[in-house]
Scaffold this active site. Structure first.
Site, PDB file in Angstrom:
ATOM      1  N   HIS A 130       0.827  -1.210   0.000  1.00 54.47           N
ATOM      2  CA  HIS A 130       0.000   0.000   0.000  1.00 54.47           C
ATOM      3  C   HIS A 130       0.859   1.256   0.000  1.00 54.47           C
ATOM      4  O   HIS A 130       0.672   2.154  -0.840  1.00 54.47           O
ATOM      5  CB  HIS A 130      -0.914  -0.021   1.229  1.00 54.47           C
ATOM      6  N   GLU A 131       1.797   1.325   0.931  1.00 54.19           N
ATOM      7  CA  GLU A 131       2.633   2.523   1.036  1.00 54.19           C
ATOM      8  C   GLU A 131       3.578   2.650  -0.153  1.00 54.19           C
ATOM      9  O   GLU A 131       3.922   3.769  -0.567  1.00 54.19           O
ATOM     10  CB  GLU A 131       3.423   2.505   2.350  1.00 54.19           C
TER      11      GLU A 131
ATOM     12  N   HIS B 215       1.842   4.668  -2.852  1.00 54.83           N
ATOM     13  CA  HIS B 215       1.955   6.125  -2.615  1.00 54.83           C
ATOM     14  C   HIS B 215       3.368   6.612  -2.942  1.00 54.83           C
ATOM     15  O   HIS B 215       3.554   7.627  -3.615  1.00 54.83           O
ATOM     16  CB  HIS B 215       1.658   6.444  -1.146  1.00 54.83           C
TER      17      HIS B 215
END
Length: 436
Positions: free
Chosen positions: A18-19, A22
């Site tokens: 997920h990170e 980003h």
């Protein structure tokens, strides 16, 4: 201990993916990334490479990517000038939306990559799939029952195409582009043509319309603390009679127990060379059915898929899991599903540990399912979550200016409160299950 270990590893992978979404899009967009953290709280490891500090922290239930100029009036940073092209806030609204959306979208893309690996390694598939498609049970008042299907029918062809196994029958039925499917069955040596209606909104397999394969009344699991376990039933027992009524298949078990209306039942089983009798009092479920706490033995075989078939099967499974997750969220919001079904980190750790003990394919399947849930959850339009920030950017796009800072801060506080309440509910459910 190993269960907790695999649970933390699973969470760590999902948070990292997920990170990383980003982080990667921020870097590609020219935004300066100050910090990439897995976990919260006290740092366990940290190192700096280039302009970014990387951290691994004690609490593994989250993570974050801190970008330069992400928040106005941030006390940890010097004021950001309007001409600083590496500041997040100075990027165009579409760029900021792409950076924020990248996290949950990466979670949604992950299953397309890992599920084909699971199918290459091999999936434990129900053994009945390769068996002759003989009907073992027809659900009462189902489309199959209404169409005249009967136990013992042999599925000979569907839409004119011969089927030799349950797997073929389910595949042909699912692919039939009709609301009413023509099925030829062999009954006592005679062929009969029947029309079978598909059920709108359901998965198009034969179970969805009330047709089930043969299932022997052999116990696969006897649940701890339930009447059957307390009375002495064990895994591997074959039920031959209940209250003197012969049991020919698994589907007879529930029918006979419920017919007793909650009264004490005597279950006769075959255990190796012995015939044994056990007496127990069924418990009534929230749906009104009487249960003794047993499930059938599900025989499986390991099926390996060639590379191209593995990619196709992985993509199909990903889409199916997305649909199931979307349906669950809609039903939950509509109040049709109890909030008791919401699970938190304890349930995740327990399930991840159980999947890891089963094998790599089960671990990858659980990882994919959890990744999809995390992706959908983060896209919800709740302030604090990525979906909430996307709503802020959408407002800015429509009105040509961002939502006032005070309004954003109020919304974020509300979102944080809502998220804390949700986390509290999930933890409450987790510990209720654990201690019960």
């Amino acid at each position: 201990m190993m269960t907790a270990f695999w649970g933390i590893i699973t969470l760590g992978i999902l948070i990292f993916v997920h990170e990383l979404g980003h982080f990667a899009v921020a870097k590609w967009s020219g935004v300066k990334v100050l910090r990439f953290s897995l976990g919260f709280g006290p740092r366990l490891l940290s190192w700096k490479k280039g302009e970014t500090e990387y951290l691994v922290c004690l609490l593994p239930f989250g993570g974050y990517v801190q970008m330069h100029g992400e928040r106005k009036n941030n006390p940890d940073e010097a004021p950001v000038s309007s001409d600083d092209d590496r500041a997040f806030t100075n990027k165009g609204v579409f760029t900021r939306m792409a950076i924020v959306a990248a996290g949950p979208l990466t979670n949604l893309l992950l299953p397309f990559l890992i599920l084909p690996v699971a199918y290459l390694v091999g999936i434990h598939t129900p053994a009945y799939q390769i068996a002759t498609p003989q009907v073992g049970h027809v659900a009462t008042q189902s489309p199959a029952d209404d169409s005249g299907f009967r136990e013992g029918d042999l599925l000979a062809s569907i839409e004119g195409r011969r089927v030799a196994t349950w797997e073929e029958a389910n595949s042909v039925f699912a692919m039939a582009a009709k609301e009413e499917v023509s099925v030829t069955v062999s009954r006592q040596g005679q062929n009969q043509d029947l029309q079978l209606a598909k059920v709108a909104g359901e998965s198009y397999d034969l179970r969805s319309v009330g047709i089930f394969p043969e299932q022997a009344a052999v116990l696969g699991e006897v649940f701890e603390g339930d009447p059957a376990r307390v009375a002495g039933l064990r895994e591997g027992d074959r039920i031959v009679a209940i209250n003197g009524t012969p049991i020919n298949s698994w589907y007879d078990v529930g029918t006979v127990i419920n017919a007793a209306g909650g009264a004490e039942v005597t279950v006769e089983v075959q255990r190796a060379e012995e015939r044994l009798r056990f007496t127990m009092l069924p418990e009534q479920s929230s749906q009104g059915r009487f249960l003794i706490g047993i499930s059938p033995l599900q025989e499986t075989y390991l099926k390996h898929f060639p590379p191209l078939e593995a990619v196709k099967a992985g993509a199909q499974k990903t889409v199916e899991l997305m649909r199931l997750t979307g349906d669950f969220l809609r039903q939950l919001v509509a109040g049709n599903i109890s909030t008791d079904n919401i699970g938190g980190p304890v349930m995740i750790v327990q399930t991840a540990g159980a999947a890891a003990e089963t094998g790599i394919a089960a671990t990858l399947l659980f990882l994919a399912f959890l990744s999809i849930q995390l992706g959908f959850l983060n896209l919800l339009p709740v302030p604090v979550l990525d979906g909430g920030h996307l709503v802020f950017f959408l407002i800015e796009l429509i009105f040509g200016r961002p939502l006032p800072q005070a309004a954003q801060e109020t919304a974020l506080k509300f979102g944080l409160l809502l998220l804390l309440l949700l986390m509290g509910l999930a933890l409450f459910n987790d510990f209720s299950r654990f201690f019960s």
